[in-house]
Design a protein around this motif. Structure first.
Motif, mmCIF file in Angstrom:
data_model
loop_
_atom_site.group_PDB
_atom_site.id
_atom_site.type_symbol
_atom_site.label_atom_id
_atom_site.label_comp_id
_atom_site.label_asym_id
_atom_site.label_seq_id
_atom_site.Cartn_x
_atom_site.Cartn_y
_atom_site.Cartn_z
ATOM 1 N N PRO A 36 1.072 -1.221 -0.028
ATOM 2 C CA PRO A 36 0.022 -0.027 -0.023
ATOM 3 C C PRO A 36 0.915 1.410 0.203
ATOM 4 O O PRO A 36 1.970 1.328 0.826
ATOM 5 C CB PRO A 36 -0.917 0.025 1.391
ATOM 6 N N LEU A 37 0.470 2.199 -0.811
ATOM 7 C CA LEU A 37 1.190 3.667 -0.752
ATOM 8 C C LEU A 37 0.279 4.712 -1.173
ATOM 9 O O LEU A 37 -0.738 4.469 -1.469
ATOM 10 C CB LEU A 37 2.507 3.498 -1.830
ATOM 11 N N LEU A 38 0.856 5.822 -0.700
ATOM 12 C CA LEU A 38 -0.162 6.984 -1.334
ATOM 13 C C LEU A 38 0.918 7.615 -2.499
ATOM 14 O O LEU A 38 1.959 7.967 -2.622
ATOM 15 C CB LEU A 38 0.064 8.212 -0.209
ATOM 16 N N ILE A 39 0.025 7.868 -3.488
ATOM 17 C CA ILE A 39 0.628 8.583 -4.832
ATOM 18 C C ILE A 39 -0.106 9.828 -5.006
ATOM 19 O O ILE A 39 -1.253 9.988 -4.781
ATOM 20 C CB ILE A 39 0.341 7.374 -5.939
ATOM 21 N N SER A 40 0.738 10.768 -5.403
ATOM 22 C CA SER A 40 0.095 12.211 -5.872
ATOM 23 C C SER A 40 -0.660 12.178 -7.158
ATOM 24 O O SER A 40 -0.491 11.248 -7.981
ATOM 25 C CB SER A 40 1.254 13.134 -5.726
ATOM 26 N N ASP A 41 -1.667 13.093 -7.149
ATOM 27 C CA ASP A 41 -2.644 12.975 -8.077
ATOM 28 C C ASP A 41 -1.863 14.363 -8.853
ATOM 29 O O ASP A 41 -1.057 15.030 -8.511
ATOM 30 C CB ASP A 41 -4.181 13.164 -8.009
ATOM 31 N N ASP A 43 -3.105 17.454 -8.797
ATOM 32 C CA ASP A 43 -3.018 18.724 -7.911
ATOM 33 C C ASP A 43 -2.093 18.452 -6.798
ATOM 34 O O ASP A 43 -2.231 19.521 -6.023
ATOM 35 C CB ASP A 43 -4.485 18.574 -7.452
ATOM 36 N N GLY A 44 -1.532 17.242 -7.004
ATOM 37 C CA GLY A 44 -0.629 17.367 -5.483
ATOM 38 C C GLY A 44 -1.130 16.621 -4.541
ATOM 39 O O GLY A 44 -0.520 16.465 -3.170
ATOM 40 N N LYS A 45 -2.447 16.211 -4.444
ATOM 41 C CA LYS A 45 -3.099 15.487 -3.343
ATOM 42 C C LYS A 45 -2.743 14.103 -3.298
ATOM 43 O O LYS A 45 -2.285 13.550 -4.387
ATOM 44 C CB LYS A 45 -4.777 15.745 -3.561
ATOM 45 N N LYS A 46 -2.642 13.293 -2.025
ATOM 46 C CA LYS A 46 -2.315 12.117 -2.104
ATOM 47 C C LYS A 46 -3.608 11.198 -2.038
ATOM 48 O O LYS A 46 -4.767 11.426 -1.556
ATOM 49 C CB LYS A 46 -1.732 11.812 -0.517
ATOM 50 N N LEU A 75 11.328 1.143 0.529
ATOM 51 C CA LEU A 75 9.910 1.358 0.015
ATOM 52 C C LEU A 75 8.919 2.030 1.108
ATOM 53 O O LEU A 75 8.222 2.965 0.876
ATOM 54 C CB LEU A 75 9.491 0.123 -0.506
ATOM 55 N N HIS A 76 9.187 1.347 2.223
ATOM 56 C CA HIS A 76 8.273 1.696 3.266
ATOM 57 C C HIS A 76 8.457 3.232 3.946
ATOM 58 O O HIS A 76 7.739 3.979 4.294
ATOM 59 C CB HIS A 76 8.348 0.789 4.674
ATOM 60 N N ALA A 77 9.761 3.593 3.921
ATOM 61 C CA ALA A 77 10.471 4.934 4.215
ATOM 62 C C ALA A 77 9.669 5.977 3.217
ATOM 63 O O ALA A 77 9.355 7.109 3.750
ATOM 64 C CB ALA A 77 11.690 5.150 4.394
ATOM 65 N N TRP A 78 9.503 5.729 1.934
ATOM 66 C CA TRP A 78 9.023 6.717 0.937
ATOM 67 C C TRP A 78 7.698 6.243 0.457
ATOM 68 O O TRP A 78 6.990 7.319 -0.059
ATOM 69 C CB TRP A 78 9.819 6.507 -0.168
ATOM 70 N N ARG A 79 6.894 5.572 1.328
ATOM 71 C CA ARG A 79 5.505 4.936 0.556
ATOM 72 C C ARG A 79 4.649 6.017 0.800
ATOM 73 O O ARG A 79 3.393 6.038 0.066
ATOM 74 C CB ARG A 79 5.053 3.687 1.321
ATOM 75 N N ASP A 80 4.666 7.213 1.599
ATOM 76 C CA ASP A 80 3.588 8.164 1.721
ATOM 77 C C ASP A 80 3.464 9.500 1.074
ATOM 78 O O ASP A 80 2.975 10.429 1.412
ATOM 79 C CB ASP A 80 3.181 8.308 3.325
ATOM 80 N N GLU A 81 4.522 9.589 0.224
ATOM 81 C CA GLU A 81 4.942 10.640 -0.514
ATOM 82 C C GLU A 81 5.493 10.649 -2.050
ATOM 83 O O GLU A 81 6.329 11.362 -2.590
ATOM 84 C CB GLU A 81 5.902 11.517 0.249
ATOM 85 N N LEU A 82 4.712 9.638 -2.818
ATOM 86 C CA LEU A 82 5.225 9.316 -4.109
ATOM 87 C C LEU A 82 4.800 10.192 -5.042
ATOM 88 O O LEU A 82 3.774 10.165 -5.339
ATOM 89 C CB LEU A 82 4.873 7.808 -4.070
#
Length: 279
Positions: A36-41, A43-46, A75-82
């Motif tokens: 699971p991760l957060l990817i930007s759209d 508009d920069g929203k996650k 991967l885990h360290a970066w997963r919320d700001e991709l």
């Protein structure tokens, strides 16, 4: 001493042992990892999604193995700001932590966009398969954005020779694009819009009867072969100053044949890239 009391630094690091066969490896890593991760759209929203991940590094000829646990650590360290720049930085982080000349990160995931039905305006989400790939080495970095977009295609030949109607089918437009830099602002939404505009009609998750009527007639009014679609996509990508290079593949899952029709263009520099090289 119990198992829990054994310290990590007292255990032998087998991967770090030397290898005497003198064979360097281009890629060693993990693949098929779902995370699971957060990817930007755009508009920069996650946005939350689940990616299938491939991560690898090059291995020097005198090193026995790679520390596979470090791939998941990074991967885990970066997963919320991709986003584009973050994935490029993640690949560089992986390269440095592994002490390798080259690192590669590839993320494939469903990317959801809200679409409004063309007549009623009712909202629903369409999902698109997207891929974000970053390669880092000591000379330069490389980034590739990829999308696979479903469209409707109506056959121009069928329309021209039939007294009524025309056969239509699901088409797939796949685009890979190398931005000039990670900071150009190019994102999946841009490539998806280009792909959908090339088909006879975009797809929607939800259509009411007035919408279905509109989509059916709009597609009939814009028949396209795979050749038409790929040329339209190439024309749009070729003049986009944010893109350095692109490749395209278009496939129609033919509705009246037992085969598919396809067209493809290999990696091609954009007009602005060719001009800068010539100049």
């Amino acid at each position: 001493m119990t198992i829990s009391e054994i310290k990590a630094d007292s255990l032998q690091d087998v991967q770090a042992l030397p290898d005497t066969r003198g064979i360097a490896l281009d890629e060693v890593g993990v693949e098929g990892l779902r995370y699971p991760l957060l990817i930007s759209d755009a508009d920069g929203k996650k946005r939350e999604t689940v990616a299938t991940v491939t991560m690898s590094v090059s291995l020097a000829d005198d090193v026995k193995g790679a520390h596979l646990s470090r791939f998941v650590d990074v991967l885990h360290a970066w997963r919320d700001e991709l986003g584009s720049q973050a994935v490029a930085l993640m690949a560089d982080d992986l390269r440095q932590r592994m002490g390798s000349a080259t690192a590669r990160v590839a993320l494939t995931f469903p990317y959801f966009l809200e679409r409004l039905a063309p007549v009623t305006g009712i909202a629903s989400f369409m999902d698109y398969t997207c891929t974000l790939t970053a390669v880092s080495n000591d000379r330069s970095d490389e980034l590739v954005l990829g999308v696979k977009v479903p469209v409707t295609s109506v056959c121009p030949c069928s329309k021209a020779i039939s007294d009524r109607g025309a056969h239509n089918q699901r088409g797939w437009v796949t685009i890979d694009a190398r931005p000039r830099t990670a900071a150009t602002g190019l994102w999946f939404d841009d490539l998806i819009d280009i792909a959908e505009a090339a088909g006879s009609s975009p797809l929607y998750a939800l259509l009411k009867r007035p919408d279905e009527r509109h989509v059916t007639m709009a597609g009939y009014d814009k028949p396209v072969f795979v050749e038409d679609m790929i040329r339209s996509v190439a024309e749009a990508l070729g003049h986009d100053v944010r893109i350095a290079e692109y490749r395209i593949r278009v496939v129609n899952d033919e509705s009246i044949h037992n085969h598919a029709a396809y067209a493809q263009i290999p990696w091609t520099p954009t007009t602005s890239t060719r001009n800068s090289t010539d100049g």
